[in-house]
Design a protein around this motif. Sequence first.
Motif, PDB file in Angstrom:
ATOM      1  N   CYS A  99       0.826  -1.209   0.000  1.00  8.75           N
ATOM      2  CA  CYS A  99       0.000   0.000   0.000  1.00  8.75           C
ATOM      3  C   CYS A  99       0.855   1.252   0.000  1.00  8.75           C
ATOM      4  CB  CYS A  99      -0.927   0.027   1.225  1.00  8.75           C
ATOM      5  SG  CYS A  99      -2.046  -1.383   1.356  1.00  8.75           S
ATOM      6  N   ALA A 106      -4.908   6.816  -1.048  1.00 11.63           N
ATOM      7  CA  ALA A 106      -4.090   5.643  -0.777  1.00 11.63           C
ATOM      8  C   ALA A 106      -4.423   4.584  -1.811  1.00 11.63           C
ATOM      9  CB  ALA A 106      -4.341   5.110   0.629  1.00 11.63           C
ATOM     10  N   SER A 107      -3.462   3.715  -2.092  1.00 13.36           N
ATOM     11  CA  SER A 107      -3.662   2.619  -3.028  1.00 13.36           C
ATOM     12  C   SER A 107      -3.088   1.347  -2.428  1.00 13.36           C
ATOM     13  CB  SER A 107      -2.980   2.906  -4.373  1.00 13.36           C
ATOM     14  OG  SER A 107      -3.479   4.085  -4.966  1.00 13.36           O
ATOM     15  N   CYS A 108      -3.747   0.229  -2.642  1.00 11.69           N
ATOM     16  CA  CYS A 108      -3.267  -1.065  -2.161  1.00 11.69           C
ATOM     17  C   CYS A 108      -3.353  -2.085  -3.289  1.00 11.69           C
ATOM     18  CB  CYS A 108      -4.080  -1.557  -0.975  1.00 11.69           C
ATOM     19  SG  CYS A 108      -3.807  -0.637   0.554  1.00 11.69           S
ATOM     20  N   THR A 137      -5.406  -3.495  -8.032  1.00 11.15           N
ATOM     21  CA  THR A 137      -5.127  -2.403  -7.101  1.00 11.15           C
ATOM     22  C   THR A 137      -6.375  -1.589  -6.825  1.00 11.15           C
ATOM     23  OG1 THR A 137      -2.836  -2.247  -7.873  1.00 11.15           O
ATOM     24  CG2 THR A 137      -3.733  -0.337  -6.698  1.00 11.15           C
ATOM     25  N   CYS A 198      -4.197   3.833   6.869  1.00 16.84           N
ATOM     26  CA  CYS A 198      -4.359   2.436   6.475  1.00 16.84           C
ATOM     27  C   CYS A 198      -4.083   1.570   7.690  1.00 16.84           C
ATOM     28  CB  CYS A 198      -3.424   2.057   5.337  1.00 16.84           C
ATOM     29  SG  CYS A 198      -3.886   2.703   3.708  1.00 16.84           S
ATOM     30  N   CYS A 207      -8.261   1.187   4.388  1.00 20.37           N
ATOM     31  CA  CYS A 207      -7.732   2.539   4.197  1.00 20.37           C
ATOM     32  C   CYS A 207      -8.886   3.526   4.163  1.00 20.37           C
ATOM     33  CB  CYS A 207      -6.930   2.641   2.903  1.00 20.37           C
ATOM     34  SG  CYS A 207      -5.401   1.667   2.897  1.00 20.37           S
TER      35      CYS A 207
END
Length: 228
Positions: A99, A106-108, A137, A198, A207
């Motif tokens: 992440c 935010a990105s995971c 993602t 997160c 998140c």
Amino acid sequence: MLVAGCDDDAGGGGDDPASGDGQTSTPTGGGGDTGGGDAGGDGADGTADAPAAEPAPPPTAPADIEPERGERSVSEDGSTITVQGDRAAFVTPTGNLACVLNGPSASCQLLDMAYSPNPDHLVEDAVGECAADAADTMVLTDAGGVWTCPPETLTRTAAATEGGWWAEAAGAPTTGVEDTDAAVLEYGLTLRVGDTTCLSSEDGVTCRSGDLGRQFFISRNAYRFGAS
């Protein structure tokens, strides 16, 4: 409707991290001036010779410029690690989730997942050629969708020399994932950058963005998203 998920660990349950009107899914399978001195005497016609021209140096390549970083610091308050500065990134203890927190979002990304996202949940303006069965993602966005295909793996961003720089200051461990020594956010801990957080748990990662008023939950087996 909420769907509980579990991370790639077999491990334990926890409180349901998402609520509200969320969407859910279950598994589906320059150079400068150059100067010159005088270059000779008078010419045959009594006029001065022009100075000899020197070649201009090549322009500075972007790779030669060290990017400036703002002030960075890390503080801890209970189970929350707060990062002041630029982006921060991590992987879960198993390494299956990476992440990145950056600004209000935010990105995971999942390395291994047991489902394909619902095509209706793709971020249309960011997906490009990305199909639902290739999207891996989730990203916090105020748009309708959350799934996309990033141009590179987020694991690299979580490297201790990159977005995982916070780990040393916080005494957090690192682990090898895809030839990257990545910062690990251990279960039960929350990483915060600005108003974005997160939370890492055995179930997966949740998140939230206070700026966007959105949240998502992601794990190997399920996901959900909606208003926070």
